[in-house]
Design an enzyme around this catalytic site. Structure first.
Site, mmCIF file in Angstrom:
data_model
loop_
_atom_site.group_PDB
_atom_site.id
_atom_site.type_symbol
_atom_site.label_atom_id
_atom_site.label_comp_id
_atom_site.label_asym_id
_atom_site.label_seq_id
_atom_site.Cartn_x
_atom_site.Cartn_y
_atom_site.Cartn_z
ATOM 1 N N GLY A 1 0.918 -1.140 -0.061
ATOM 2 C CA GLY A 1 -0.009 0.012 -0.044
ATOM 3 C C GLY A 1 0.957 1.284 -0.068
ATOM 4 O O GLY A 1 1.713 1.363 0.323
ATOM 5 N N PRO A 2 0.639 2.499 0.083
ATOM 6 C CA PRO A 2 0.973 3.991 -0.284
ATOM 7 C C PRO A 2 1.480 3.900 1.503
ATOM 8 O O PRO A 2 0.865 3.141 2.483
ATOM 9 C CB PRO A 2 0.367 4.596 -0.742
ATOM 10 C CG PRO A 2 -1.111 4.190 0.064
ATOM 11 C CD PRO A 2 -1.514 2.558 0.028
ATOM 12 N N SER B 1 -3.730 4.089 -19.149
ATOM 13 C CA SER B 1 -4.558 3.918 -18.954
ATOM 14 C C SER B 1 -5.774 5.302 -18.998
ATOM 15 O O SER B 1 -6.236 5.933 -18.887
ATOM 16 C CB SER B 1 -4.479 3.874 -17.424
ATOM 17 O OG SER B 1 -3.935 4.561 -16.990
ATOM 18 N N LYS C 1 -6.899 4.795 -7.830
ATOM 19 C CA LYS C 1 -7.770 5.978 -8.324
ATOM 20 C C LYS C 1 -9.126 6.668 -8.389
ATOM 21 O O LYS C 1 -9.276 7.924 -7.813
ATOM 22 C CB LYS C 1 -7.833 5.439 -10.248
ATOM 23 C CG LYS C 1 -6.934 4.912 -10.500
ATOM 24 C CD LYS C 1 -7.368 4.556 -12.036
ATOM 25 C CE LYS C 1 -6.092 4.406 -12.454
ATOM 26 N NZ LYS C 1 -5.880 4.209 -14.005
ATOM 27 N N VAL D 1 -0.170 4.765 5.129
ATOM 28 C CA VAL D 1 -1.606 3.931 5.222
ATOM 29 C C VAL D 1 -1.515 2.882 7.221
ATOM 30 O O VAL D 1 -2.040 2.372 7.187
ATOM 31 C CB VAL D 1 -1.718 3.201 5.085
ATOM 32 C CG1 VAL D 1 -2.179 3.572 3.456
ATOM 33 C CG2 VAL D 1 -1.102 1.722 4.088
ATOM 34 N N GLY D 2 0.008 2.876 7.484
ATOM 35 C CA GLY D 2 -0.139 1.695 8.688
ATOM 36 C C GLY D 2 0.496 0.357 8.549
ATOM 37 O O GLY D 2 0.057 -0.258 9.510
ATOM 38 N N LYS D 3 1.069 0.159 7.787
ATOM 39 C CA LYS D 3 2.029 -0.980 7.414
ATOM 40 C C LYS D 3 2.491 -1.868 9.141
ATOM 41 O O LYS D 3 2.423 -2.469 8.846
ATOM 42 C CB LYS D 3 2.554 -1.541 5.934
ATOM 43 C CG LYS D 3 1.515 -0.569 4.939
ATOM 44 C CD LYS D 3 2.098 -0.808 3.161
ATOM 45 C CE LYS D 3 3.760 -0.181 3.636
ATOM 46 N NZ LYS D 3 2.760 1.270 2.956
ATOM 47 N N THR D 4 3.784 -0.764 8.219
ATOM 48 C CA THR D 4 4.158 -1.177 9.830
ATOM 49 C C THR D 4 3.697 -1.415 11.190
ATOM 50 O O THR D 4 4.440 -2.572 11.584
ATOM 51 C CB THR D 4 5.883 -0.296 10.120
ATOM 52 O OG1 THR D 4 6.394 -0.521 8.665
ATOM 53 C CG2 THR D 4 7.016 -1.050 10.859
#
Length: 803
Positions: free
Chosen positions: A367-368, A690, A733, A371-374
């Site tokens: 994810g960007p 796109s 998007k 966003v709370g991955k760690t």
């Protein structure tokens, strides 16, 4: 539509080496022979630059001895004429700024002329061609040389069995001569003389003579040692033995600190409860350590090895306490939203509770940023009552960083995996491999390939670090990887992981996160009490809309922290009344707005359309601007467009030309005018197919004089038949469109299934239209100007929509 980061600075210019030439490195007090490996320390600035450039550009390099070792900056007159071409096998950085290299000699060469002396020596050389003499006399000389070398090695105080075995196995006579010459204990000038002897027969004879002289010296030294030993009195013998380290003190029946240390290590080996094969290897190494003198070169290295070996948690397992209601509570307390990810984590914990002996999956959170991955990894460790260890892989480009360096190298250490396990102190921690998409390969190896064994549950129970040289069981470790993008992760490595996508947040999510997590944390970190500061919802929304533009909440927390610091300054000056932060007062704390809603302004004229883009840090909106001018029918493209996007623009123009009459466009426009397509933010490279639909609509808008609705954004690839093809990154998007205030989104029909992945809160207030052809896009995107056009009158079903 894909936007990439800006270009990196250009690399150093390459050094061009003419054919038949090579970089020359002077050697002091050393001679490198062909077919031999030698460690060297490079310290002089010119030599450091030369070795770094040769390694970086893979240039040929030759080593030539100095006539006078005291000369600091040798010139061509200070060097011998004969040297050795070599390969650089390894290079290490030393703490004092020098470099240590491992060089392997290949062939002799003769310097013809020097082409360059500054900043490094470059010379044109002639390689020496060597052939093996086919005479019985030479064969007999080689047999005698091999026997004499074995005899010399046997006379040394410490046996050199590996070198003896190597010499016995060498079949090439020329390689054997050079190998023995490199081991002779003779002055450097005499070694250079052997290197410069180009005739193999003469060289073999001279090496044999010097070897015979060395054997005489060794035999005489041995005889003198034995005579001296026999002549020692008892008192002298005892004094001598007491001055020695472990072996001699053991002979006298005395115990010293080293003996106590060995027994302490032995007990630690037993206490560690290693696997039987590892314990056996450890005890063998301990016996070898006891036989070594403390001043020996290998002693400190082997002692450090034992420190690592006995401190690893071979049998230490943290007891799991899996309570699913408590785990849900922990995840909900630490993270807002992310329902899909939380559901998968709870499923994993449930399976783990029912089958504790099962293999742990390898999860990859994608994810960007922000966003709370760690922090998800830390929450999983808390929910399982396991230790947590994090290892950042960003910038790792050496395989040894994963698998460790072999103990033969000075300063070697285990790899990051074993270091993390030791830091955790448990054999079953939650091990987070952060930024796994930032790995890069180099001439040191590919670290992603080294991770293949680590991240394979079927084989990581016998993971072998090069430093330990014994297997370590990683099957109980729960590995969690994080990444911003999947594209840069090699396919075999990605195949070993279960991908969990962590989406970006919409405005309502950010509001809830700010109120529940960010503001309380920033209040405490800036020395404030909760009753001293209060944010209104509108103030938080104003910060989200006008001061941040991101998929995560990292920048939002920084802006909230800036407001809290300003309030803290006022409190420190004596303010006692609580402060309420509302939307109108934000500008006093954060300054003027950083972001504006450009959609209405951008699309107020024909020829401008709003597209949706995917970036590694989340989605974004992108404007396509088209204008025309008198010319010869050329198509001009600007805005740092990639090849794929340029092809999409050409396809869009061809499609417009082919339908000019149906669209009510005069074909003469294309012959008498140039068309210029520009995508703003020109410093950022953009690529991907796109943007095709957006480019087509913008062209038709300009040429028909009809504006694109300001609340419409679109994405989709087009074909020359007018079909709208599916694209990726739909979720990112749509979230970007939501953040930008877009209410009407046009998507390809084949992307209809992706709508199910969009959170209901993100879809609220938005309308989605699904396109089969570009005609559907024109009907839905262009505003009516009161005139009838061909595509309006065409009879076909309207595009499907989801409110």
């Amino acid at each position: 539509m894909k936007a990439e980061p800006a270009e990196t600075p250009k690399s150093k210019p390459r050094i061009n080496i003419p054919e038949g030439a090579m970089v020359i490195l002077p050697l002091r007090n050393a001679v490198l022979f062909p077919s031999t490996i030698m460690p060297l320390v490079v310290g002089r600035p010119a030599s450091l630059q030369a070795i770094e450039e040769t390694v970086r550009q893979q240039l040929p390099v030759g080593f030539v001895g100095q006539r006078d070792p005291a000369v600091e900056n040798p010139t061509s007159q200070d060097l011998y004429n004969i040297g050795t071409a070599a390969d650089i096998l390894r290079m290490f950085s030393l703490p004092d700024g020098q470099r240590q290299i491992i060089a392997q000699g290949r062939r002799r060469f003769e310097i013809a002329e020097f082409l360059q002396v500054d900043p490094m020596l470059i010379a044109r050389v002639t390689m020496v061609e060597e052939t093996i003499p086919q005479t019985k006399e030479f064969e007999a000389r080689i047999v005698n040389l091999r026997q004499e070398a074995s005899r010399a090695l046997s006379l040394l105080p410490e046996p050199m069995n590996e070198l003896k075995t190597t010499i016995e196995r060498i079949e090439d006579p020329l390689m054997l001569i050079d190998m023995i010459a490199s081991t002779l204990d003779i002055p450097t000038a005499e070694k250079q003389e052997l290197l410069a002897t180009l005739d193999p027969v003469t060289r073999a004879q001279r090496v044999s003579e010097k070897l015979a002289r060395q054997i005489e010296v060794l035999e005489l030294s041995k005889k003198i040692s034995e005579e001296t030993k026999d002549s020692m009195t008892k008192a002298q013998r005892q004094y001598f033995l007491r001055e020695q380290l472990k072996a001699i003190q053991k002979e006298l029946g005395e115990e010293d600190g080293k003996g106590v240390e060995a027994e302490d290590l032995r007990q630690k080996i037993f206490d560690a409860k290693m696997p039987p094969e590892v314990e056996k290897e450890a005890l063998n190494e301990l016996n070898r350590l006891q036989r070594m003198p403390e001043g020996g070169p290998e002693y400190s290295s082997l002692r450090t090895y034992f420190d690592w070996l006995v401190e690893l948690p071979w049998s230490v397992l943290t007891k799991e306490e899996i309570d699913l209601p408590k785990a849900r509570e922990i995840l909900d307390t630490d993270h807002y939203g992310l329902e899909k990810v939380k559901k998968r984590i709870i499923e994993f914990l449930a399976v783990r509770k029912l089958m504790p002996e099962g293999k742990s999956p390898i999860l990859c959170l994608v994810g960007p940023p922000g966003v709370g991955k760690t922090s998800l990894g830390q929450s999983i460790a808390r929910a399982m009552n396991r230790k947590f260890v994090r290892q950042s892989l960003g910038g790792v480009h050496d395989e040894a960083d994963i698998r460790g360096h072999r103990r033969t190298y000075i300063g070697s250490l285990p790899g990051n995996i074993i270091q993390g396990i030791r830091k955790a102190g448990s054999r079953n921690p939650v091990f987070m491999l952060d930024e796994i998409d930032k790995l890069s390969a180099s001439f040191h190896g590919d670290p992603s390939a080294a991770l293949l064994e680590v991240l394979d549950p079927s084989q990581n129970n016998t993971f072998q670090d090069h430093y330990l040289a014994v297997p370590f069981d990683l099957s109980q470790v729960l590995f969690i990887a994080t990444a911003n993008v999947l594209d840069t992760i090699p396919g075999p490595l990605r195949d070993r992981m279960e991908i969990l996508e962590v989406p970006g947040y919409i405005e309502d999510d950010k509001l809830a996160i700010a109120k529940g997590f960010l503001i309380p944390r920033q209040t405490v970190e800036n020395g404030l009490k909760p009753e001293q500061i209060h944010f209104t919802d509108e103030a938080i929304r104003e910060i989200i809309r006008s001061y941040t533009r991101e998929a995560g909440v990292r920048q939002l927390e920084r802006e909230l922290g800036a407001v809290c610091r300003s309030v803290a300054a006022r409190v420190a000056e004596g303010l006692t009344e609580p402060i309420t932060i509302d939307a109108e007062s934000i500008v006093n704390y954060l300054g003027q707005k950083k972001f504006f809603n450009e959609i209405g302004l951008r699309t107020s004229l024909p020829g401008v359309a709003t597209g949706l883009a995917w970036t590694p840090v989340g989605g974004d909106i992108l404007f396509v601007e088209v204008t025309k001018m008198s010319g010869e029918g050329r198509l001009i493209l600007t805005g740092q467009l990639g090849d794929v996007m340029k092809e999409s623009a050409q396809a869009a123009l061809s499609l417009v030309k082919s339908r000019a009459e149906t669209l009510g466009i005069d074909p003469e426009v294309f012959r008498k005018n140039d068309l210029h397509i520009h995508l703003p933010a020109g410093a950022i490279p953009k690529d991907g197919p796109s943007a095709g639909t957006t480019l087509f609509v913008a062209l038709v808008s300009l040429l028909t004089g009809r504006r694109v609705s300001k609340d419409v954004a679109m994405t989709g690839e087009i074909s020359l038949r007018g079909l709208v093809l599916p694209v990726g990154g739909i979720r990112e998007k749509i979230l970007a469109a939501k953040r930008a205030g877009i209410t009407h989104v046009l998507l390809p029909e084949l992307n209809r299934r992706d709508i199910d992945e969009i959170p209901p809160a993100a879809r609220a207030g938005m309308r989605f239209e699904f396109l089969k052809t570009v005609d559907d896009a024109l009907l839905l995107a262009l505003e009516s100007n009161g005139a009838s056009s061909g595509f309006e009158a065409a009879e076909r079903p309207a595009a499907d929509a989801i409110p």
